[in-house]
Design a protein around this motif. Structure first.
Motif, short mmCIF file in Angstrom:
data_model
loop_
_atom_site.label_atom_id
_atom_site.label_comp_id
_atom_site.label_asym_id
_atom_site.label_seq_id
_atom_site.Cartn_x
_atom_site.Cartn_y
_atom_site.Cartn_z
N ASN A 75 -39.73 13.59 46.51
CA ASN A 75 -40.64 13.28 45.22
C ASN A 75 -41.93 12.68 45.62
O ASN A 75 -41.87 11.49 46.62
CB ASN A 75 -39.88 12.46 44.13
N PHE A 90 -38.90 13.67 37.76
CA PHE A 90 -37.98 13.82 39.08
C PHE A 90 -36.66 13.60 38.80
O PHE A 90 -35.50 14.11 39.11
CB PHE A 90 -38.62 13.50 40.53
N ALA A 143 -48.51 21.52 41.25
CA ALA A 143 -48.22 22.16 42.59
C ALA A 143 -49.35 23.17 43.12
O ALA A 143 -49.44 22.78 44.23
CB ALA A 143 -46.80 22.99 42.52
N ASP A 157 -41.55 17.71 45.58
CA ASP A 157 -41.72 17.83 44.01
C ASP A 157 -42.87 16.81 43.77
O ASP A 157 -42.79 15.68 43.98
CB ASP A 157 -40.22 17.53 43.36
N ALA A 204 -35.15 17.60 47.66
CA ALA A 204 -36.38 17.53 47.30
C ALA A 204 -36.91 16.24 47.71
O ALA A 204 -36.36 15.18 47.56
CB ALA A 204 -36.79 18.11 46.11
N ARG A 212 -44.08 16.28 40.72
CA ARG A 212 -44.16 15.67 39.31
C ARG A 212 -43.76 13.93 39.49
O ARG A 212 -43.68 13.42 40.32
CB ARG A 212 -42.70 16.11 38.53
N ILE A 259 -43.09 22.10 44.21
CA ILE A 259 -42.61 22.18 42.80
C ILE A 259 -43.38 21.28 42.01
O ILE A 259 -43.51 20.10 42.42
CB ILE A 259 -41.36 22.00 42.92
N CYS A 260 -43.53 21.75 40.39
CA CYS A 260 -43.90 20.69 39.48
C CYS A 260 -42.94 21.29 38.48
O CYS A 260 -41.94 22.20 38.59
CB CYS A 260 -45.43 20.67 39.42
N GLN A 261 -43.38 21.02 37.24
CA GLN A 261 -42.95 21.57 35.92
C GLN A 261 -43.10 22.77 35.77
O GLN A 261 -42.13 23.47 35.67
CB GLN A 261 -43.15 20.57 34.69
N HIS A 316 -33.94 17.64 39.46
CA HIS A 316 -34.70 18.05 40.65
C HIS A 316 -33.85 19.03 41.55
O HIS A 316 -32.54 19.08 41.29
CB HIS A 316 -35.21 16.77 41.48
N GLY A 376 -42.67 26.84 38.25
CA GLY A 376 -42.16 25.55 38.55
C GLY A 376 -40.41 25.02 38.29
O GLY A 376 -39.99 26.18 38.19
N MET A 377 -40.14 23.91 37.85
CA MET A 377 -38.94 23.57 37.60
C MET A 377 -38.25 24.40 36.33
O MET A 377 -37.13 24.75 36.03
CB MET A 377 -38.61 22.06 37.15
#
Length: 192
Positions: free
Chosen positions: A40, A30, A71, A23, A38, A25, A64-66, A34, A92-93
């Motif tokens: 961070n 995070f 990412a 991740d 994952a 972010r 992964i990011c938002q 999350h 992403g998330m």
């Protein structure tokens, strides 16, 4: 295949528990929510430790990011440095949560995208109101608009990068050494 949807990401993780879920972010994002297991490693830390990550990581990596933009930037940097088995969670998330996938939730924090909208909108509103008394203030609003346009065209965001450095977004911090060690553990399991 450099991007996968949330359903495919869930299948990938279920089929291969050794997949490295990274991740990128900020630590505050995070902390807010999350994916279980994952690692961070914020984007600025990926950039700062690129060679160590490429050397230490092995096996498939899911970034992964938002929303998928950070990412994707991390995937490009890792790919350019020689790491090839890297995919990005498309959307992403945001898409992970929208699909109903499980999430570990912590203290709620604003995403960087939301912070950028708040700061940019506040500057434009303040400049518009100030221009009633000082007409040149309208240029500040124009400057922010030009910056947002540039950010959209280049898929980068200088304001977001600056906001990511604020203490609010570094709450809890990231132990880069521990994150890289977890990447190495994942690569040793994948090679076993």
């Amino acid at each position: 295949m450099s991007r996968i949807d949330a359903a495919s990401a869930r299948s990938l993780i279920a089929a291969n528990p050794d997949v490295l879920v990274v991740d990128v972010r900020t630590s505050a994002e995070f902390e807010s929510a999350h994916i279980e297991g994952a690692i961070n490693l914020p984007l600025d830390q990926v950039d700062a430790h690129l060679q160590r990550i490429v050397t230490g990581a092995g096996g498939r990596m899911l970034l992964i990011c938002q929303s998928g933009n950070r990412a994707e930037r991390a995937r490009t940097a890792l790919g350019d440095a020689g790491l090839s088995d890297v995919v990005v969670l498309d959307g992403g998330m945001n898409s992970w949560i929208a699909s109903g996938a499980p999430v570990n939730r912590g203290r709620a924090r604003w995403s960087l995208e939301r912070q950028v909208r708040l700061v940019a909108g506040s500057i434009v509103l303040t400049a518009a109101v100030a221009s009633l008394w000082a007409p040149p203030a309208v240029f500040v609003a124009g400057f922010v608009g030009a910056g947002l346009t540039f950010a959209a065209l280049t898929d980068t965001c200088a304001m977001g990068m600056m906001l990511a450095k604020l203490p609010y977004n570094r709450a809890g911090g990231v132990d880069v050494e521990a994150a890289i060690a977890r990447l190495r553990q994942g690569s040793s399991r994948a090679g076993a």
